[in-house]
Structure formats: structure tokens, C-alpha cells
Scaffold this motif. Structure first.
Motif, PDB file in Angstrom:
ATOM      1  N   UNK A 269      36.832 -50.404 -76.051  1.00 21.44           N
ATOM      2  CA  UNK A 269      37.598 -49.230 -76.501  1.00 21.44           C
ATOM      3  C   UNK A 269      36.948 -48.551 -77.695  1.00 21.44           C
ATOM      4  N   UNK A 270      36.935 -47.217 -77.683  1.00 17.63           N
ATOM      5  CA  UNK A 270      36.289 -46.436 -78.727  1.00 17.63           C
ATOM      6  C   UNK A 270      37.145 -45.231 -79.108  1.00 17.63           C
ATOM      7  N   UNK A 271      36.978 -44.776 -80.354  1.00 21.72           N
ATOM      8  CA  UNK A 271      37.595 -43.533 -80.792  1.00 21.72           C
ATOM      9  C   UNK A 271      36.769 -42.358 -80.259  1.00 21.72           C
TER      10      UNK A 271
ATOM     11  N   UNK B 222      43.491 -41.634 -64.192  1.00 18.82           N
ATOM     12  CA  UNK B 222      43.911 -43.025 -64.239  1.00 18.82           C
ATOM     13  C   UNK B 222      42.787 -43.992 -64.510  1.00 18.82           C
ATOM     14  N   UNK B 223      41.707 -43.528 -65.161  1.00 19.96           N
ATOM     15  CA  UNK B 223      40.545 -44.387 -65.383  1.00 19.96           C
ATOM     16  C   UNK B 223      40.435 -44.875 -66.827  1.00 19.96           C
ATOM     17  N   UNK B 224      41.019 -44.167 -67.788  1.00 18.48           N
ATOM     18  CA  UNK B 224      41.025 -44.631 -69.169  1.00 18.48           C
ATOM     19  C   UNK B 224      42.454 -44.571 -69.708  1.00 18.48           C
ATOM     20  N   UNK B 225      42.688 -45.353 -70.755  1.00 20.32           N
ATOM     21  CA  UNK B 225      44.018 -45.386 -71.364  1.00 20.32           C
ATOM     22  C   UNK B 225      43.874 -45.505 -72.874  1.00 20.32           C
ATOM     23  N   UNK B 226      44.773 -44.858 -73.646  1.00 23.35           N
ATOM     24  CA  UNK B 226      44.696 -44.958 -75.106  1.00 23.35           C
ATOM     25  C   UNK B 226      45.413 -46.199 -75.627  1.00 23.35           C
ATOM     26  N   UNK B 227      44.914 -46.736 -76.718  1.00 23.65           N
ATOM     27  CA  UNK B 227      45.606 -47.794 -77.453  1.00 23.65           C
ATOM     28  C   UNK B 227      45.642 -47.378 -78.919  1.00 23.65           C
ATOM     29  N   UNK B 228      46.787 -47.565 -79.563  1.00 24.47           N
ATOM     30  CA  UNK B 228      46.969 -47.113 -80.944  1.00 24.47           C
ATOM     31  C   UNK B 228      47.074 -48.292 -81.893  1.00 24.47           C
TER      32      UNK B 228
ATOM     33  N   UNK C 193      38.861 -48.630 -70.809  1.00 24.76           N
ATOM     34  CA  UNK C 193      38.940 -48.538 -69.353  1.00 24.76           C
ATOM     35  C   UNK C 193      40.225 -49.175 -68.836  1.00 24.76           C
ATOM     36  N   UNK C 194      40.829 -48.536 -67.878  1.00 28.91           N
ATOM     37  CA  UNK C 194      41.933 -49.153 -67.143  1.00 28.91           C
ATOM     38  C   UNK C 194      41.361 -50.018 -66.032  1.00 28.91           C
ATOM     39  N   UNK C 195      42.219 -50.815 -65.407  1.00 28.53           N
ATOM     40  CA  UNK C 195      41.762 -51.701 -64.336  1.00 28.53           C
ATOM     41  C   UNK C 195      41.051 -50.917 -63.232  1.00 28.53           C
ATOM     42  N   UNK C 196      41.543 -49.698 -62.975  1.00 28.39           N
ATOM     43  CA  UNK C 196      40.972 -48.891 -61.890  1.00 28.39           C
ATOM     44  C   UNK C 196      39.523 -48.517 -62.144  1.00 28.39           C
ATOM     45  N   UNK C 197      39.090 -48.529 -63.423  1.00 25.33           N
ATOM     46  CA  UNK C 197      37.715 -48.121 -63.748  1.00 25.33           C
ATOM     47  C   UNK C 197      36.746 -49.294 -63.727  1.00 25.33           C
ATOM     48  N   UNK C 198      37.262 -50.496 -63.602  1.00 22.75           N
ATOM     49  CA  UNK C 198      36.377 -51.657 -63.536  1.00 22.75           C
ATOM     50  C   UNK C 198      35.830 -51.818 -62.119  1.00 22.75           C
TER      51      UNK C 198
END
Length: 259
Positions: A41-43, A70-76, A85-90
Motif C-alpha cells: 500500500x502506498x500514498x 474493484x482492483x485497489x482499495x484505500x486504507x486510512x 491491491x484488492x484480492x481481485x488484483x492479485x
């Protein structure tokens, strides 16, 4: 390589591969996905530094696009937002490897090209939709006129879009005229470049199947959702979307003349 034949590829695999290619095709998608896979995960600012050729506004737009796919998701963490990456992008490594191999072996370059760029350029050579379906028709039936390809093609393209699609495939070096004619119509055939795309279809289809399974909340058909949101890789590609209400092509006579 899988060495899978065109004949062994099912219509469902062809459709899934087309949908996967449309998802990955927009420019810089692969670069960002590979960067996140390598670094975690990156900014947005970190991504921009990792991809110095891009403006921060461009990176933000790409992340927004990948998020909507649906390929990336944010985390705060407090005020800091990172994207991963979300599971779908792996599981994209086989796809990237197949596309990079195809581009390197059948298109190539005069100098060294980064692997992510090989994948992007490979996708850029594939006008969507219907590329894989048209190549499969040629591979199974041999040289044909464009009209005869349309007769056998099981894909919802309007007649005018289909003939333009054939012209684009010819321009991209995936099909060529044999020099023969059927009446006034040129007879066309696959090039080695087009024939080798069978090695790309299988990993694309397998990834799309896993991606669909990881997103069970989607109720709409992939054909209904994927095409309108796709962004063409090249401005000259005018045919990246299915029509809202596709009309099947008129079936021509075997001689190549329309009824």
C-alpha cells in the motif's frame, strides 16, 4: 507457455479474456498495479515519486479508475490514506508474463523496455472488443473474407463496427490479405502475431474468472458493465465500446455477397 490451441478455447474463455483485457487496457493501469504489488500500500504522493513521468493529478485519476474497477482499495491511518491491491488484483503475474512475452516476441523494440511497459504496449496493440473472437474464427476456419468472418462470428457487434474492427486488426498487423479474392472481396488471414494471441487468452480468462468470483456482489452481466466504463488506450481507437443495443450482422451468402 501453455501451448493451448485456439480450437480448445471456449466461447466463455474468449469473452472472459476480452473483459479482462478491457479492464487492464487503460494507459498506466499496469504500471500502477505492478508498483503496488511490489511495494505494498502506498500514498498518492509515494506513487507519484515511484512513477516520475506522471503528474499527481494523473496518479489520482488512475487510482480512482482502479478503485471503481474493484482492483485497489484505500486504507486510512489517521489522516494518511494509502492504496493497496484488492484480492481481485492479485494473480496477475501469468497475465503480465503472457502479454510481455507476446509483445517481445511478435512486436518488439529497438531498445530495452521495462516489463510493465511491455505489458502496456501489448494491450495497446489489441483493439477491443472482439479481437480474440475474430482471431479464433480465422484460426479455426483459415483464410476468409471479412464478410465470411462476420458470418461465423459469435459476437454482438453492429455491422459497421465489425468492418471497422477488421480494418483496425489489419492496421495493427494481426491480419493481412493473402493476395486472393472472392469476387471483389479480399481474402484475409492471421499473421503469426495474431495467431500467437491464443497464449494470451487463457491467462486473461483465468484471471477474469477469479476476479468475478472475488466480487460476488456484482449482479449485472460483465458485458453490460465493462464496456461503457472502458477507456480506450489510443485516441484513434474508435471502437472500444459495445453498442447499447447490439444488432447482429446480416448473415452473408457463402460467396461473400450479402443477401
Amino acid at each position: 507457455m501453455s501451448h493451448i490451441s485456439w480450437r480448445s478455447l471456449t466461447p466463455a474463455q474468449i469473452e472472459r479474456a476480452e473483459l479482462a483485457a478491457i479492464t487492464l487496457k487503460p494507459r498506466w493501469n499496469v504500471w500502477v498495479l505492478q508498483t503496488l504489488e511490489h511495494n505494498g500500500p502506498m500514498r498518492i504522493t509515494e506513487l507519484r515519486k515511484a512513477l516520475p513521468g506522471l503528474q499527481q493529478s494523473t496518479v489520482s485519476y488512475i487510482i480512482s479508475r482502479l478503485k471503481s474497477q474493484g482492483l485497489v482499495t484505500p486504507t486510512s491511518s489517521g489522516t494518511i490514506v494509502r492504496y493497496g491491491l484488492r484480492d481481485a488484483a492479485h494473480g496477475l503475474q501469468p497475465v503480465h508474463q503472457a502479454l510481455a512475452n507476446w509483445w517481445r516476441e511478435h512486436v518488439g523494440s529497438d531498445g530495452p523496455v521495462a516489463r510493465a511497459e511491455q505489458v502496456e504496449r501489448g494491450l495497446g496493440r489489441l483493439p477491443m472488443p472482439a479481437t480474440f473472437a475474430i482471431c479464433k474464427t480465422f484460426a479455426e476456419r483459415g483464410p476468409l473474407t471479412a464478410t465470411d468472418v462476420g458470418y461465423h462470428l459469435d459476437w454482438p457487434l453492429e455491422t459497421s463496427s465489425f468492418y471497422r474492427r477488421v480494418a483496425v486488426l489489419r492496421d495493427r498487423g494481426l491480419i493481412v490479405p493473402t493476395g486472393g479474392r472472392s469476387g471483389k472481396a479480399e481474402i484475409l488471414t492471421l499473421t503469426p502475431q495474431g495467431s500467437a494471441l491464443n497464449e494470451v487468452v487463457e491467462p486473461l480468462a483465468a484471471w477474469q474468472q477469479r476476479r468475478t468470483a472475488s466480487q460476488p456482489s456484482q449482479t449485472a452481466s460483465p458485458v453490460q458493465t465493462a464496456y461503457p466504463s472502458a477507456i480506450p488506450y489510443q485516441p484513434a481507437d474508435l471502437f472500444s465500446h459495445l453498442p447499447a443495443t447490439p444488432r447482429p450482422m446480416a448473415r452473408p451468402l457463402p460467396s461473400g455477397r450479402s443477401r
